[in-house]
Structures are given as C-alpha cells and as structure tokens.
Scaffold this motif. Structure first.
Motif, short mmCIF file in Angstrom:
data_model
loop_
_atom_site.label_atom_id
_atom_site.label_comp_id
_atom_site.label_asym_id
_atom_site.label_seq_id
_atom_site.Cartn_x
_atom_site.Cartn_y
_atom_site.Cartn_z
N SER A 10 0.80 -1.22 0.00
CA SER A 10 0.00 0.00 0.00
C SER A 10 0.84 1.28 0.00
CB SER A 10 -0.95 0.02 1.20
OG SER A 10 -0.24 -0.01 2.41
N VAL A 11 2.15 1.17 0.23
CA VAL A 11 2.99 2.38 0.23
C VAL A 11 3.98 2.40 -0.92
CG1 VAL A 11 2.79 2.45 2.76
CG2 VAL A 11 4.87 1.53 1.71
N LYS A 12 3.99 1.36 -1.70
CA LYS A 12 4.92 1.31 -2.84
C LYS A 12 4.67 2.49 -3.77
CE LYS A 12 5.78 -3.68 -2.98
NZ LYS A 12 5.55 -4.95 -3.73
N GLY A 13 5.77 3.13 -4.17
CA GLY A 13 5.67 4.27 -5.05
C GLY A 13 5.44 5.58 -4.33
N ARG A 14 5.13 5.51 -3.04
CA ARG A 14 4.89 6.73 -2.25
C ARG A 14 5.94 6.93 -1.16
NH1 ARG A 14 0.49 7.14 0.84
NH2 ARG A 14 0.24 4.90 1.19
N PHE A 15 6.41 5.84 -0.60
CA PHE A 15 7.39 5.91 0.49
C PHE A 15 8.75 5.44 0.00
CE2 PHE A 15 4.33 5.27 4.37
CZ PHE A 15 3.53 6.28 3.89
N ALA A 16 9.80 5.98 0.60
CA ALA A 16 11.15 5.55 0.28
C ALA A 16 11.98 5.49 1.55
CB ALA A 16 11.79 6.49 -0.72
N ILE A 17 12.62 4.35 1.77
CA ILE A 17 13.48 4.18 2.94
C ILE A 17 14.93 4.32 2.51
CG2 ILE A 17 13.58 1.66 2.68
CD1 ILE A 17 13.62 1.47 5.76
N SER A 18 15.74 4.92 3.36
CA SER A 18 17.16 5.06 3.07
C SER A 18 17.94 4.94 4.37
CB SER A 18 17.46 6.39 2.39
OG SER A 18 17.08 7.48 3.22
N ARG A 19 19.20 4.59 4.27
CA ARG A 19 20.04 4.49 5.45
C ARG A 19 21.40 5.09 5.17
NH1 ARG A 19 20.85 -1.76 6.80
NH2 ARG A 19 22.49 -1.04 8.20
N ASN A 20 22.00 5.65 6.21
CA ASN A 20 23.34 6.21 6.11
C ASN A 20 24.13 5.64 7.28
OD1 ASN A 20 25.67 7.87 6.38
ND2 ASN A 20 24.65 9.50 5.26
N MET A 71 7.96 10.01 3.11
CA MET A 71 6.57 9.62 2.84
C MET A 71 5.91 10.73 2.02
SD MET A 71 5.52 8.04 6.56
CE MET A 71 5.50 9.63 7.37
N ASN A 72 5.51 10.38 0.82
CA ASN A 72 4.85 11.32 -0.08
C ASN A 72 3.43 10.88 -0.36
OD1 ASN A 72 7.33 12.76 -0.34
ND2 ASN A 72 7.96 11.39 -2.00
N SER A 73 2.64 11.79 -0.88
CA SER A 73 1.24 11.48 -1.24
C SER A 73 0.53 10.78 -0.09
CB SER A 73 1.20 10.61 -2.51
OG SER A 73 1.83 11.28 -3.58
N LEU A 74 0.67 11.32 1.08
CA LEU A 74 0.11 10.68 2.27
C LEU A 74 -1.41 10.62 2.20
CD1 LEU A 74 2.56 12.16 4.86
CD2 LEU A 74 2.06 9.72 4.60
N LYS A 75 -1.93 9.54 2.76
CA LYS A 75 -3.36 9.30 2.79
C LYS A 75 -3.82 9.19 4.24
CE LYS A 75 -3.00 6.54 -1.45
NZ LYS A 75 -3.27 5.22 -2.07
N PRO A 76 -5.09 9.44 4.50
CA PRO A 76 -5.58 9.29 5.89
C PRO A 76 -5.30 7.90 6.46
CG PRO A 76 -7.18 10.50 4.59
CD PRO A 76 -6.11 10.03 3.63
#
Length: 117
Positions: free
Chosen positions: A61-71, A81-86
């Motif tokens: 349900s979050v594919k294409g809207r959320f992106a995880i990254s690590r440093n 988190m983009n295009s957030l939904k309720p």
C-alpha cells in the motif's frame, strides 16, 4: 543499539513527511533497518525495510509513495513519505535487526503521523 525516531506530525492528505531514526551504538552491524507502523485497533505492520546491501522492500500500500534510506556513516535511517493518505495515520516505529536474528530486537519509541482528509 538505541533508536530515536522523529519527524512525525500532522499533515493534510497529499502532503509529505520525512521520518528520521537516529541510532546510538552504530547501525553498520545491523543487517536490516525497518519502519513499522501501528494504527489504532490494528496490528503493527512492516512498512519498509532496507538491508546492508541497500535492498529494500515495502508494504504494497505504500509502494511508489514511500522511500526508505540508510546512512551507516551517520547512523541514521529515513522514511520519506509522499502522497500521504488518511489511512497512513499511525504511530511509526523504527527497528533494527542484526544478521543473526530472525526478528527485530531493537526498537525506537514511536512517532505519531496523522494525515487529515
């Protein structure tokens, strides 16, 4: 490893938030870093994870809207988190899992994300 999550807040539907997780003790030894969420009355679910090789996986349900990254150098993990939904409204938790573990033994405190319609 101690984890500290931040970045939650109130946002309108369609908006964006960036969650951050700061780790003390280093995350370079943690094979997998993940973000989970738990909405009221629902079970905790894995939203996104990233391993030491940079491979990621996401809740459908979050594919294409959320992106995880690590440093690893900065001992941080982020969740953009983009295009957030309720329905994304939940308490979000960061977690860490060493290679030797089959579960996530290290957890940060939650950060609340509220998406208004």
């Amino acid at each position: 490893v101690q984890l500290q999550a931040s970045g939650g807040g109130l946002v309108q539907a369609g908006g964006s938030l960036r969650l951050s997780c700061a780790a003390s003790g280093g995350i370079f030894s943690m094979n997998t870093m993940g973000w989970f969420r738990q909405a009221p009355g629902k079970q905790r679910e894995l939203v996104a994870a990233i391993n030491s090789g940079g491979n990621t996986n996401y809740l459908d349900s979050v594919k294409g809207r959320f992106a995880i990254s690590r440093n690893n150098a900065k001992n941080t993990v982020h969740l953009q988190m983009n295009s957030l939904k309720p329905e994304d409204t939940a308490v979000y938790y960061c977690a860490a899992k060493p290679l030797s573990s089959t579960s996530f033994p290290y957890w940060g405190q939650g950060t609340l994300v509220t998406v208004s319609s």
